[in-house]
Design a protein around this motif. Structure first.
Motif, short mmCIF file in Angstrom:
data_model
loop_
_atom_site.label_atom_id
_atom_site.label_comp_id
_atom_site.label_asym_id
_atom_site.label_seq_id
_atom_site.Cartn_x
_atom_site.Cartn_y
_atom_site.Cartn_z
N CYS A 1 38.98 48.27 41.76
CA CYS A 1 39.54 47.45 40.68
C CYS A 1 40.13 46.16 41.24
CB CYS A 1 40.61 48.23 39.91
SG CYS A 1 39.93 49.54 38.87
N GLU A 2 40.83 46.24 42.35
CA GLU A 2 41.39 45.05 42.99
C GLU A 2 40.28 44.10 43.45
OE1 GLU A 2 43.95 46.47 46.13
OE2 GLU A 2 45.34 47.39 44.70
N ASN A 3 39.20 44.65 43.99
CA ASN A 3 38.07 43.81 44.39
C ASN A 3 37.53 43.04 43.19
OD1 ASN A 3 38.30 45.08 46.88
ND2 ASN A 3 36.48 46.34 46.62
N SER A 4 37.37 43.74 42.08
CA SER A 4 36.84 43.10 40.87
C SER A 4 37.76 42.00 40.37
CB SER A 4 36.63 44.16 39.77
OG SER A 4 35.69 45.11 40.20
N GLU A 5 39.05 42.28 40.37
CA GLU A 5 40.02 41.28 39.92
C GLU A 5 39.99 40.05 40.83
OE1 GLU A 5 43.75 43.35 39.68
OE2 GLU A 5 43.14 44.41 37.86
N TYR A 6 39.86 40.28 42.12
CA TYR A 6 39.81 39.16 43.06
C TYR A 6 38.58 38.29 42.80
CZ TYR A 6 39.40 36.50 47.33
OH TYR A 6 39.27 35.47 48.22
N VAL A 7 37.44 38.94 42.62
CA VAL A 7 36.19 38.19 42.43
C VAL A 7 36.20 37.37 41.14
CG1 VAL A 7 33.70 38.47 42.01
CG2 VAL A 7 34.78 39.70 43.88
N ILE A 8 36.78 37.93 40.08
CA ILE A 8 36.79 37.18 38.82
C ILE A 8 38.01 36.27 38.71
CG2 ILE A 8 35.39 38.86 37.58
CD1 ILE A 8 37.92 39.86 36.20
N GLY A 9 38.91 36.33 39.69
CA GLY A 9 40.03 35.41 39.72
C GLY A 9 41.19 35.76 38.84
N VAL A 10 41.41 37.04 38.60
CA VAL A 10 42.53 37.49 37.76
C VAL A 10 43.82 37.40 38.56
CG1 VAL A 10 43.52 39.45 36.53
CG2 VAL A 10 41.10 38.98 36.36
#
Length: 96
Positions: free
Chosen positions: A87-96
């Motif tokens: 989940c953290e990886n996904s947030e980082y990639v989308i810039g959350v």
């Protein structure tokens, strides 16, 4: 890298370049996919359904279920719960 199926040397190069790797259920169903998944640093793993191409999805809730199953499969391969990391990886990639 979407559904990466390259050679180990290509995987290492992509890791060194800072790439992230998306994993889907079909990758978890193959021994080659499992080997690659285990070689990707956990902080570079993302999940994807690749719907509707590999699995028919009729309702958005099915996507959440599929994503959870993929995360569980990745976690099993790594012998630890990776839900929060992914989940953290996904947030980082989308810039959350």
């Amino acid at each position: 890298m979407h559904w990466f199926t390259g050679k180990e040397s290509e995987l290492k190069r992509a890791i060194n370049l800072g790439c992230y790797f998306s994993v889907n259920s079909k990758m978890l169903d193959s021994s080659g996919g499992n080997r690659l998944i285990q070689k990707v640093p956990v902080n570079r793993i993302l999940v994807e359904t690749d719907a509707p191409f590999i699995k028919k999805i009729n309702h958005y809730q099915e996507i959440y279920k599929e994503l959870k199953q993929v995360i569980d499969g990745i976690s099993d391969l790594n012998n630890k719960d990776l839900y929060n990391v992914i989940c953290e990886n996904s947030e980082y990639v989308i810039g959350v």
